[in-house]
Design a protein around this motif. Structure first.
Motif, mmCIF file in Angstrom:
data_model
loop_
_atom_site.group_PDB
_atom_site.id
_atom_site.type_symbol
_atom_site.label_atom_id
_atom_site.label_comp_id
_atom_site.label_asym_id
_atom_site.label_seq_id
_atom_site.Cartn_x
_atom_site.Cartn_y
_atom_site.Cartn_z
ATOM 1 N N SER A 186 0.834 -1.198 0.000
ATOM 2 C CA SER A 186 0.000 0.000 0.000
ATOM 3 C C SER A 186 0.872 1.251 0.000
ATOM 4 N N LEU A 201 2.906 4.881 -6.598
ATOM 5 C CA LEU A 201 3.215 6.040 -7.426
ATOM 6 C C LEU A 201 3.748 7.182 -6.575
ATOM 7 N N ASN A 204 5.960 7.122 -4.343
ATOM 8 C CA ASN A 204 7.406 7.057 -4.229
ATOM 9 C C ASN A 204 8.099 7.382 -5.544
ATOM 10 N N LEU A 255 -8.961 10.487 -3.673
ATOM 11 C CA LEU A 255 -7.565 10.134 -3.947
ATOM 12 C C LEU A 255 -7.480 9.101 -5.069
ATOM 13 N N SER A 302 0.744 6.131 3.111
ATOM 14 C CA SER A 302 -0.679 5.733 3.110
ATOM 15 C C SER A 302 -1.383 6.079 4.420
ATOM 16 N N MET A 315 -6.029 8.482 6.222
ATOM 17 C CA MET A 315 -7.297 8.197 5.574
ATOM 18 C C MET A 315 -7.909 6.910 6.115
ATOM 19 N N SER A 366 -5.688 -0.687 -1.641
ATOM 20 C CA SER A 366 -5.833 -0.285 -0.234
ATOM 21 C C SER A 366 -6.764 0.920 -0.108
ATOM 22 N N LEU A 392 -5.423 14.488 4.174
ATOM 23 C CA LEU A 392 -4.579 13.510 4.859
ATOM 24 C C LEU A 392 -4.014 14.055 6.173
HETATM 25 N N1 TRP Z 1 1.053 5.363 -0.436
HETATM 26 C C1 TRP Z 1 0.604 5.171 -1.789
HETATM 27 C C2 TRP Z 1 1.669 5.650 -2.734
HETATM 28 O O1 TRP Z 1 2.673 6.160 -2.300
HETATM 29 C C3 TRP Z 1 -0.702 5.843 -2.038
HETATM 30 C C4 TRP Z 1 -1.754 5.408 -1.084
HETATM 31 C C5 TRP Z 1 -2.308 4.197 -0.986
HETATM 32 C C6 TRP Z 1 -2.374 6.173 -0.074
HETATM 33 N N2 TRP Z 1 -3.222 4.147 0.006
HETATM 34 C C7 TRP Z 1 -3.290 5.354 0.579
HETATM 35 C C8 TRP Z 1 -2.218 7.472 0.317
HETATM 36 C C9 TRP Z 1 -4.050 5.817 1.634
HETATM 37 C C10 TRP Z 1 -2.985 7.941 1.391
HETATM 38 C C11 TRP Z 1 -3.877 7.127 2.033
HETATM 39 O O2 TRP Z 1 1.544 5.544 -3.903
#
Ligand code: TRP
Length: 452
Positions: free
Chosen positions: A21, A25, A27, A101, A229, A232, A323, A392
């Protein structure tokens, strides 16, 4: 009777899913481009501080709330306080955030899908280094292309979530996540051979404090939440599938370190390429789609490597997008007693629809050029700004305040210690969560609205 909640098959299963999760993208696509937009070095340092001092404690809090309540965000806040508690607002904010998102995340994942296809067919490498910027521009502006790939990617996400938790994806992650890491190392080798490597490396790790702005600090915090992540309830949801005997703290550390490594690796790969070819660091969202193909187009087996890279990027995006959809889906399952199939199809379908304006944002219509003329940013950038930098962190604020000040001490203590070899972190974690995290978030948000 509620059916027995499914749990991950093993601790590794949870870490893989949560790391899946986190690594996405955010990163490889987003971290380098916000770093570029904010002038490099100092931004990276603030980012690292945000991960360690804000992100990590919030991640522990989210996983803990999930496991203690065995619920998704809304139910977690309610069950751990009382019915109709105002804290439930933060759960609902998370559900709303997941819709927004994923709606534009899927558009970017669609670009990765399209680039996978272009690589496989050989058309990508055939453009040559000078063709990559125009190519991205053309993709970015094309409504039909963006729309089709957005819907295709949402379809894939829906299919995976329909299958429920802990199935095939856990198995695939074991192979494909390390493969992504190896791919990044190969690309690092390529970047190392370029004459811009020194400059790129200096851009990422040299301290250019004069470049840092208040907005940059807000974006660093938002990026930390996005990349890990957090904020949320995604980790609340995943934590609710975590077994009682697993150690939350060590899992959170592993996930954060992995996530940060991949983001830094991506930046150290992309900026040397960028400088070697005389491009500007503030490229915007096209950065990874321009630089990687440029570097690979002049390498033996370039088409093959580009295919592997973009397919792995699609997979990384998929383990993240599921996720997000899981947050929405588990809300309808837990709170509205919908079946998994109905919850997935309805929320997935709604997200696909909400994403339509994001898919049109590069074009000349209202959601693109129209909004840019009106408010200075197209739909895509506006929603990304709102979600990453407002939804967030606000969610993170609610989660940290609730866990630190409202949650029953026995539950908190018990779940932190259960299975943990890192029990001595408890006090430090709680202190961070009580004071440092809320203070940092409020400060950054107040600055963003111009109060300080
Ligand atoms: N972390 C993920 C990324 O870097 C994106 C992501 C997935 C996310 N689940 C999340 C961001 C929940 C915030 C909340 O691509």
């Amino acid at each position: 009777m509620a059916e027995q909640r499914a749990h991950w098959g093993s601790k590794l299963g949870f870490v893989l899913a949560a790391a899946g999760s986190a690594v996405g993208l955010g990163n490889i696509w987003k971290f380098p481009y916000v770093t570029g937009r904010n002038g490099g070095g100092a931004f990276v340092l603030i980012y690292l501080a945000c991960v360690a001092l804000v992100g990590l404690p919030v991640m522990v809090a989210e996983i803990l709330l999930g496991r203690a309540s065995q619920k998704s965000p809304v139910g977690a806040f309610r069950d751990l306080s009382r019915p109709r508690s105002p804290w439930v607002f933060f759960g609902l904010l998370g559900v709303a955030g997941s819709f927004l998102l994923l709606s534009y995340y899927s558009v970017v994942a669609g670009w990765a899908l399209h680039y996978s296809w272009l690589s496989l067919s050989g058309a990508l490498v055939a453009q040559g280094p000078n063709g990559m910027q125009p190519l991205f521009q053309q993709v970015y502006e094309s409504p039909l292309l963006n729309l089709s790939y957005h819907l295709l990617f949402m379809g894939l996400t829906i299919l995976v979530v329909l299958g429920g938790v802990a199935k095939g994806l856990e198995r695939w992650s074991r192979i494909l996540m390390p493969a992504l890491f190896v791919m990044m190392l190969i690309l690092l080798g390529r970047a190392f051979m370029l004459d811009g490597f020194g400059r790129g490396f200096e851009f990422v790790f040299g301290l250019h404090t004069e470049q840092l702005t208040g907005r940059g600090v807000l974006e660093a915090l938002g990026q930390a939440f996005f990349s890990l992540s957090l904020g949320m309830g995604a980790m609340i949801t995943y934590g609710s599938y975590l077994r009682r005997e697993d150690d939350i703290m060590s899992a959170a550390i592993t996930i954060s370190v992995l996530d940060t490594l991949i983001a830094l690796l991506a930046a150290v790969v992309l900026f040397p390429i960028l400088f070697s070819y005389g491009m500007e660091p503030a490229q915007g969202p096209g950065l990874v789609f321009i630089t990687i193909p440029i570097a690979l187009s002049q390498m033996p087996a370039g088409s093959f490597l580009a295919s592997v890279f973009f397919l792995l990027l699609v997979f990384a995006a998929l383990t993240s997008s599921i996720s997000m959809l899981e947050v929405a889906t588990s809300y309808f399952i837990d709170e509205r007693s919908w079946s998994r199939a109905k919850a997935t199809l309805v929320s997935g379908g709604a997200i696909a629809a909400i994403g339509i304006p994001a898919a049109l944002a590069g074009g000349p219509g209202f959601f693109g050029a129209g909004m840019t003329a009106l408010v200075g940013a197209n739909w895509f950038d506006t929603v990304d700004y709102l979600v990453s930098n407002w939804f967030l962190p606000l969610g993170g604020l609610g989660i940290s305040l609730f866990t630190a000040w409202r949650l029953d001490d026995a539950i908190r203590h018990d779940h932190f210690l259960s299975g943990s070899k890192l029990a001595f972190f408890y006090r430090a974690w709680l202190a961070l969560l009580r004071l440092v995290v809320p203070f940092a978030i409020v400060l950054v948000l107040l600055h963003a609205v111009g109060v300080i």
